[in-house]
Design a protein around this motif. Structure first.
Motif, short mmCIF file in Angstrom:
data_model
loop_
_atom_site.label_atom_id
_atom_site.label_comp_id
_atom_site.label_asym_id
_atom_site.label_seq_id
_atom_site.Cartn_x
_atom_site.Cartn_y
_atom_site.Cartn_z
N ILE A 217 -12.97 -14.58 -38.07
CA ILE A 217 -12.99 -13.51 -39.03
C ILE A 217 -14.43 -13.12 -39.52
N MET A 218 -15.30 -13.99 -39.46
CA MET A 218 -16.79 -13.64 -39.80
C MET A 218 -17.17 -12.80 -38.53
N ARG A 219 -17.01 -13.09 -37.38
CA ARG A 219 -17.48 -12.02 -36.19
C ARG A 219 -16.81 -10.96 -36.47
N GLU A 220 -15.46 -10.56 -36.50
CA GLU A 220 -14.68 -9.41 -36.54
C GLU A 220 -15.19 -8.51 -37.59
N LEU A 221 -15.58 -9.06 -38.90
CA LEU A 221 -16.11 -8.14 -39.84
C LEU A 221 -17.41 -7.78 -39.33
N ALA A 222 -18.33 -8.42 -38.75
CA ALA A 222 -19.68 -8.00 -38.42
C ALA A 222 -19.68 -7.15 -37.37
N ASP A 223 -18.59 -7.13 -36.54
CA ASP A 223 -18.33 -5.94 -35.46
C ASP A 223 -17.59 -4.64 -35.87
N SER A 224 -17.09 -4.79 -37.15
CA SER A 224 -16.18 -3.69 -37.56
C SER A 224 -16.89 -2.66 -38.59
N PRO A 225 -16.45 -1.40 -38.61
CA PRO A 225 -17.04 -0.53 -39.70
C PRO A 225 -17.46 -1.09 -40.97
N PRO A 381 -27.11 -14.40 -36.88
CA PRO A 381 -26.50 -13.38 -37.56
C PRO A 381 -24.89 -13.57 -37.39
N PRO A 382 -24.00 -12.85 -38.12
CA PRO A 382 -22.72 -13.00 -37.87
C PRO A 382 -22.25 -12.22 -36.57
N SER A 383 -22.81 -11.15 -36.22
CA SER A 383 -22.58 -10.40 -35.07
C SER A 383 -22.66 -11.19 -33.88
N ALA A 384 -23.56 -12.36 -33.81
CA ALA A 384 -23.72 -13.14 -32.55
C ALA A 384 -22.92 -14.43 -32.46
N ILE A 385 -21.84 -14.50 -33.64
CA ILE A 385 -20.99 -15.66 -33.77
C ILE A 385 -20.06 -15.56 -32.11
N ARG A 386 -19.87 -16.76 -31.83
CA ARG A 386 -19.11 -17.06 -30.58
C ARG A 386 -18.02 -18.19 -31.19
#
Length: 409
Positions: A217-225, A381-386
């Motif tokens: 969920i954290m990664r999805e938010l970070a990759d979204s608008p 950062p959250p965008s780098a979460i795997r």
């Protein structure tokens, strides 16, 4: 009431009979004046048997802990009452720096107190502090953009995407910087997904599928608008400012944002609303992580009996109500949530209480500082979460942290 407790606790230690002692209370800095008023009123209520000196700790939690740890490690007898962050009781109890609450003092500390805040003050089944105040996050949103608030994270992200397509404010403001707030976000999601970071005995990590779901969920938010471009650097106050600036549709934050919006952007305040913390699954209630301060009695206090008595006075009904209204600190006494004066100043009191009654706590362990670092560093950062590999890394680092010995520096 006060003299009775003093006699019951007399066995806790002998007080200096040369004159009324001064009890040193160390707590977070309070700009509202509510804490100083509590210290003064309790000194007067003691009938001259003691006075309380309110000593302000640094503003940052790390600085507060560092000052207390250094002085307690030196067995400083000038410390009497300690305002502990809700993550410190286990560490301080294990180090034997604070005294256990027993007998009548324990009975009074627990009577009418919310169950979840009491968990933060408990270690190995024993009570080591009394909850002074608490806190929890809500979902804040703009009703002019979102007439009906989302119930789940998925719904919120979908709403954000739609608002972005319409070129309207759409960010979800949340704490994404590499600090404690990121750990709180992860912990809330893990518990809302039905899991926990540690097992019930706090002896091993217990992450599994709920943690992978949370990280996803954290990664999805970070990759979204929905992600504010400043997400990797944002803390609570940056979230507040972004919402007040009108660039966001949603905000996950503490109740302090309500009076701030009212003062700083009265126009947006007209559409500023609140709702429960978003769920991970529609059929499972959310479990946001609580914060707050617990009051403990130093193991090295020269006046432990009076310190227990004074701590109970500092968090009594009158002082908690004043701290809530003047300082914005949600109370730990259940009965205050029905107090008209409190509800008038806290129009979201019902939602806060509901969140507190189903809330989660951060992992209860003497190694909490290292556990938190393992989480926040891995997920930043959250965008780098795997999701799967990140959770594996967290599990490995937590396992190492739990195996370490001694007080965490």
């Amino acid at each position: 009431m006060v003299p009775l407790l003093a006699s019951v606790l007399a066995g806790c230690g002998s007080d200096d009979t040369s004159g009324p002692p001064t009890l040193n209370w160390y707590n977070f800095p309070d700009d509202s004046g509510a804490l100083q008023k509590a210290a003064d009123s309790c000194g007067r209520a003691s009938g001259g048997r003691y006075r309380i000196s309110y000593n302000k700790l640094p503003r940052a939690a790390d600085g507060q802990r560092e000052q207390l740890v250094r002085r307690l490690a030196a067995e400083d007898s000038s410390l009497d009452i300690l305002g502990l962050d809700v993550t410190w009781a286990a560490e301080f109890a294990e180090a034997r720096w604070i005294r256990e609450w027993t007998g009548e003092a324990k009975a009074r500390a627990t009577a009418g107190t919310l169950r979840v805040p009491l968990r933060t003050a408990t270690w190995k089944g024993r009570l080591y502090a009394v909850p002074y105040n608490t806190n929890t996050q809500l979902l804040w949103y703009r009703k002019d953009l979102v007439p009906t608030p989302p119930r789940t994270w998925s719904e919120m992200l979908d709403m954000s995407r739609e608002l972005a397509r319409e070129r309207r404010p759409h960010y979800v403001e949340i704490q994404g910087a590499q600090y404690e707030g990121l750990t709180v976000w992860f912990n809330s999601l893990v518990n809302s997904a039905g899991g926990s970071i540690l097992n019930s005995a706090a002896t091993a990590p217990s992450l599994g599928p709920p943690a992978v779901r949370a990280a996803g969920i954290m990664r999805e938010l970070a990759d979204s608008p929905a992600a504010d471009p400043s997400l990797p650097n944002q803390m609570e106050d940056q979230n507040r400012l972004a919402m007040e600036a009108g660039t966001a549709a949603f905000e996950i934050n503490y109740p302090f944002v309500h009076p701030s919006m009212k003062a700083n952007n009265p126009r947006l305040f007209e559409d500023f609303r609140w709702a429960p913390y978003p769920r991970v699954d529609a059929d499972r209630p959310s479990r946001p992580t609580i914060g707050g301060i617990d009051l403990a009695v130093s193991a090295y206090s020269r006046h432990p009996g009076l310190a227990f008595e004074a701590a109970l006075c500092l968090r009594n009904r009158e002082n908690q109500l004043a701290a809530a209204i003047e300082g914005g600190l949600p109370p730990t006494l259940r009965g205050l949530y029905d107090e008209p004066e409190f509800v008038r100043d806290y129009p979201f009191a019902k939602e806060v209480l509901a969140a507190l009654e189903s809330a989660s706590v951060r992992p209860l362990t003497p190694a909490y500082q290292n556990v938190s670092i393992a989480v926040s560093h891995t997920l930043s950062p959250p965008s780098a979460i795997r999701p799967e590999s990140s959770v594996d890394t967290i599990e490995e680092q937590i396992d190492q942290a739990l195996r370490s010995e001694g007080v965490i520096p």
